[in-house]
Design a protein around this motif. Sequence first.
Motif, mmCIF file in Angstrom:
data_model
loop_
_atom_site.group_PDB
_atom_site.id
_atom_site.type_symbol
_atom_site.label_atom_id
_atom_site.label_comp_id
_atom_site.label_asym_id
_atom_site.label_seq_id
_atom_site.Cartn_x
_atom_site.Cartn_y
_atom_site.Cartn_z
ATOM 1 N N GLN A 199 -7.195 18.508 -13.311
ATOM 2 C CA GLN A 199 -5.756 18.748 -13.319
ATOM 3 C C GLN A 199 -5.078 17.426 -12.993
ATOM 4 O O GLN A 199 -5.497 16.745 -12.058
ATOM 5 C CB GLN A 199 -5.354 19.731 -12.209
ATOM 6 N N ALA A 200 -4.025 17.084 -13.749
ATOM 7 C CA ALA A 200 -3.348 15.816 -13.480
ATOM 8 C C ALA A 200 -2.063 16.091 -12.699
ATOM 9 O O ALA A 200 -1.259 16.920 -13.116
ATOM 10 C CB ALA A 200 -3.017 15.124 -14.796
ATOM 11 N N PRO A 201 -1.891 15.417 -11.566
ATOM 12 C CA PRO A 201 -0.664 15.648 -10.796
ATOM 13 C C PRO A 201 0.549 15.075 -11.513
ATOM 14 O O PRO A 201 0.417 14.128 -12.301
ATOM 15 C CB PRO A 201 -0.915 14.883 -9.493
ATOM 16 N N ALA A 202 1.723 15.668 -11.257
ATOM 17 C CA ALA A 202 2.970 15.035 -11.729
ATOM 18 C C ALA A 202 3.140 13.775 -10.890
ATOM 19 O O ALA A 202 2.936 13.797 -9.669
ATOM 20 C CB ALA A 202 4.134 15.983 -11.508
ATOM 21 N N LEU A 203 3.493 12.666 -11.538
ATOM 22 C CA LEU A 203 3.571 11.398 -10.800
ATOM 23 C C LEU A 203 5.037 11.005 -10.596
ATOM 24 O O LEU A 203 5.569 10.151 -11.296
ATOM 25 C CB LEU A 203 2.779 10.315 -11.544
ATOM 26 N N HIS A 204 5.672 11.671 -9.624
ATOM 27 C CA HIS A 204 7.090 11.379 -9.352
ATOM 28 C C HIS A 204 7.245 10.095 -8.544
ATOM 29 O O HIS A 204 8.159 9.329 -8.762
ATOM 30 C CB HIS A 204 7.731 12.541 -8.570
ATOM 31 N N THR A 205 6.352 9.910 -7.582
ATOM 32 C CA THR A 205 6.465 8.737 -6.705
ATOM 33 C C THR A 205 5.159 7.955 -6.724
ATOM 34 O O THR A 205 4.078 8.547 -6.719
ATOM 35 C CB THR A 205 6.723 9.163 -5.240
ATOM 36 N N ALA A 206 5.275 6.638 -6.743
ATOM 37 C CA ALA A 206 4.058 5.823 -6.763
ATOM 38 C C ALA A 206 4.272 4.565 -5.934
ATOM 39 O O ALA A 206 5.418 4.141 -5.704
ATOM 40 C CB ALA A 206 3.695 5.448 -8.195
ATOM 41 N N CYS A 207 3.166 3.980 -5.503
ATOM 42 C CA CYS A 207 3.226 2.808 -4.621
ATOM 43 C C CYS A 207 2.178 1.797 -5.066
ATOM 44 O O CYS A 207 1.037 2.170 -5.342
ATOM 45 C CB CYS A 207 2.916 3.268 -3.193
ATOM 46 N N GLU A 208 2.568 0.536 -5.144
ATOM 47 C CA GLU A 208 1.590 -0.508 -5.467
ATOM 48 C C GLU A 208 1.401 -1.399 -4.249
ATOM 49 O O GLU A 208 2.358 -2.024 -3.760
ATOM 50 C CB GLU A 208 2.055 -1.333 -6.686
ATOM 51 N N LEU A 209 0.173 -1.462 -3.777
ATOM 52 C CA LEU A 209 -0.154 -2.327 -2.634
ATOM 53 C C LEU A 209 -0.582 -3.692 -3.172
ATOM 54 O O LEU A 209 -1.549 -3.780 -3.929
ATOM 55 C CB LEU A 209 -1.297 -1.716 -1.812
ATOM 56 N N GLY A 210 0.134 -4.740 -2.806
ATOM 57 C CA GLY A 210 -0.199 -6.082 -3.295
ATOM 58 C C GLY A 210 0.193 -6.213 -4.755
ATOM 59 O O GLY A 210 -0.645 -6.353 -5.631
ATOM 60 N N TYR A 211 1.507 -6.197 -5.010
ATOM 61 C CA TYR A 211 1.972 -6.151 -6.406
ATOM 62 C C TYR A 211 1.992 -7.523 -7.078
ATOM 63 O O TYR A 211 2.389 -7.626 -8.240
ATOM 64 C CB TYR A 211 3.366 -5.507 -6.504
ATOM 65 N N GLY A 212 1.554 -8.567 -6.387
ATOM 66 C CA GLY A 212 1.559 -9.903 -7.006
ATOM 67 C C GLY A 212 2.990 -10.314 -7.319
ATOM 68 O O GLY A 212 3.877 -10.222 -6.480
ATOM 69 N N GLN A 213 3.232 -10.723 -8.547
ATOM 70 C CA GLN A 213 4.591 -11.130 -8.921
ATOM 71 C C GLN A 213 5.470 -9.922 -9.250
ATOM 72 O O GLN A 213 6.652 -10.071 -9.546
ATOM 73 C CB GLN A 213 4.534 -12.065 -10.122
ATOM 74 N N GLY A 214 4.867 -8.731 -9.284
ATOM 75 C CA GLY A 214 5.671 -7.513 -9.451
ATOM 76 C C GLY A 214 6.055 -7.197 -10.881
ATOM 77 O O GLY A 214 6.907 -6.337 -11.116
ATOM 78 N N VAL A 215 5.430 -7.864 -11.852
ATOM 79 C CA VAL A 215 5.821 -7.623 -13.253
ATOM 80 C C VAL A 215 5.473 -6.185 -13.661
ATOM 81 O O VAL A 215 6.293 -5.480 -14.250
ATOM 82 C CB VAL A 215 5.126 -8.633 -14.198
ATOM 83 N N THR A 216 4.279 -5.734 -13.301
ATOM 84 C CA THR A 216 3.874 -4.377 -13.671
ATOM 85 C C THR A 216 4.776 -3.352 -12.988
ATOM 86 O O THR A 216 5.230 -2.385 -13.603
ATOM 87 C CB THR A 216 2.398 -4.126 -13.280
#
Length: 508
Positions: free
Chosen positions: A39-56
């Motif tokens: 089952q795939a969760p709905a992805l309303h909120t997400a967090c990136e740890l160590g986003y580098g330059q943040g382009v993604t």
Amino acid sequence: MHRPSWDEGYTVDVDYVREYFGDWIPDRVRFALLSNGWQAPALHTACELGYGQGVTLAIGAAAGSTTWTGTDFNPSHAVFARALVDGEARVYDDSFAEFAARDDLPMFDMIVLHGIWSWVSEANRQVIVDFLKRRLAVGGVVYISYNVPYGWTSVAAVRHLMKHHYETRSDRSAGLEARVRSTIAFAESLVATRAGHLAAQPQAADRIARLKTLDWRYVLHEYLNEDWHPDYFADVARTLSAGAKLGWACPAHFHDQVDILSLTTDQMRLVGEVNDPIARETMRDFFCNRNFRRDLFLRGGSRIAGRRQREALSGFTLMLLTRRQDVSATIGAAGHSAQLQPAIYDPILDRLAAGPVGVGELIARHEANGISLGQTIEAIRVLLGRYEVGFVQEEATIAARRPATDALNRRLLDFAGEDLRFLASPVIGAGVPVDSIHQLFIAARLAGRTKVAELADHALASLAAGGRSLVDDGKPITDPLVAREKMVKIVEGFLENRLPLLERLQVI
Ligand SMILES: C[S@@+](CC[C@H](N)C(=O)[O-])C[C@H]1O[C@@H](n2cnc3c(N)ncnc32)[C@H](O)[C@@H]1O
């Protein structure tokens, strides 16, 4: 050398490369889970740890409907990322420990760590595991990438010597780039010695030879960082299970979900005899000498199969991200190469060439011709893994995100001609590769220039202003007439072959 007190042993003397990664685009993550029976969760909120330059992070926040938060303790990264996201995401310059201690964070449906786990200290890993435990929603997903030992064995000893050379023998007054380059030269000089260790590791010489083709900043982060701990898959799975109640779901990269791309028939048979998924995965790493893994873990995976799985998969719509004639009929991965079977791929690609299509329609058409659901999904994985197809967002989402992607693309185009090679598409909720000269044409079009000659002149002038020139076969073209003639040809190719797709993707 002066080192800032906040670096925790991490290389912070130079900013990280401005890359974009598509592996954790929410629809791709959801499709990966569903097609692997979760089952795939709905992805309303997400967090990136160590986003580098943040382009993604910036592209994801502008182009998709997931709300993004991230942290990277390098303040230069945070300044760059903040300017890019311009309020579309929450971007911090906290260390992982500081971030974990915040009391103003939501629970996240997805947490992403790309290029982090193998390059931070044991103490920081514990902070991260604790953060996953406390901040990942029940049912949520973790994307994590890390080095695995198999593929590193051949160069681990060289890396060790390189690190020593870099720390103790490279000329500190020469600047970082020169130090990294001299360290690469040192590694190359080791090959010439016909060292016993290298004779026992025949792959090492190739890997060393490739070092100088890589971005020197990447070499610095990958080879010369204080912490560097490749981990066996089973150990990572155990750590995440014990510390954050996470269970392994599937590889995050689609090609790693298709055995035929990396295993021989005998290897597939041996893998098939093993029941434990963790042991199976470890064998796959061993068989294909993997050096890097990307995985999805779930906090409370729930199985989905049969009609419900098929219905859920049918909810996705695919579109072609390249011209039909540019889709290669051969696929090569991990030393294997195979032909795409025309009976399976041609109907899919021909249908995609006519416009976006629901996965349900592709499954049904194939089934009518005796091709199984599994074969259709495998074909879609192959195309997804090559980024030749993407998932189309809903009309309302596309319309809602367009102003944000237009604004972000204008900011990204400020760097046109530099090393930032992606723009945002509200149609697929993701980044699209746009090479640097094409970016100059797009910038010119935004400034109201549309004729071939205008685009060519604008691009030549921009290159000249940046002290660069057009190159042919790796050599700068010095004759202005030859350069203009070549640039006109590039413009014509862009208008005919690339612009129509970029317009369909609403990048322009
Ligand atoms: C190898 S880079 C990967 C960046 C990005 N995820 C990518 O893949 O392009 C690792 C990043 O983690 C950040 N970082 C390392 N240790 C950190 C820590 N303790 N707290 C916060 N950020 C950290 C670095 O500044 C760097 O930008």
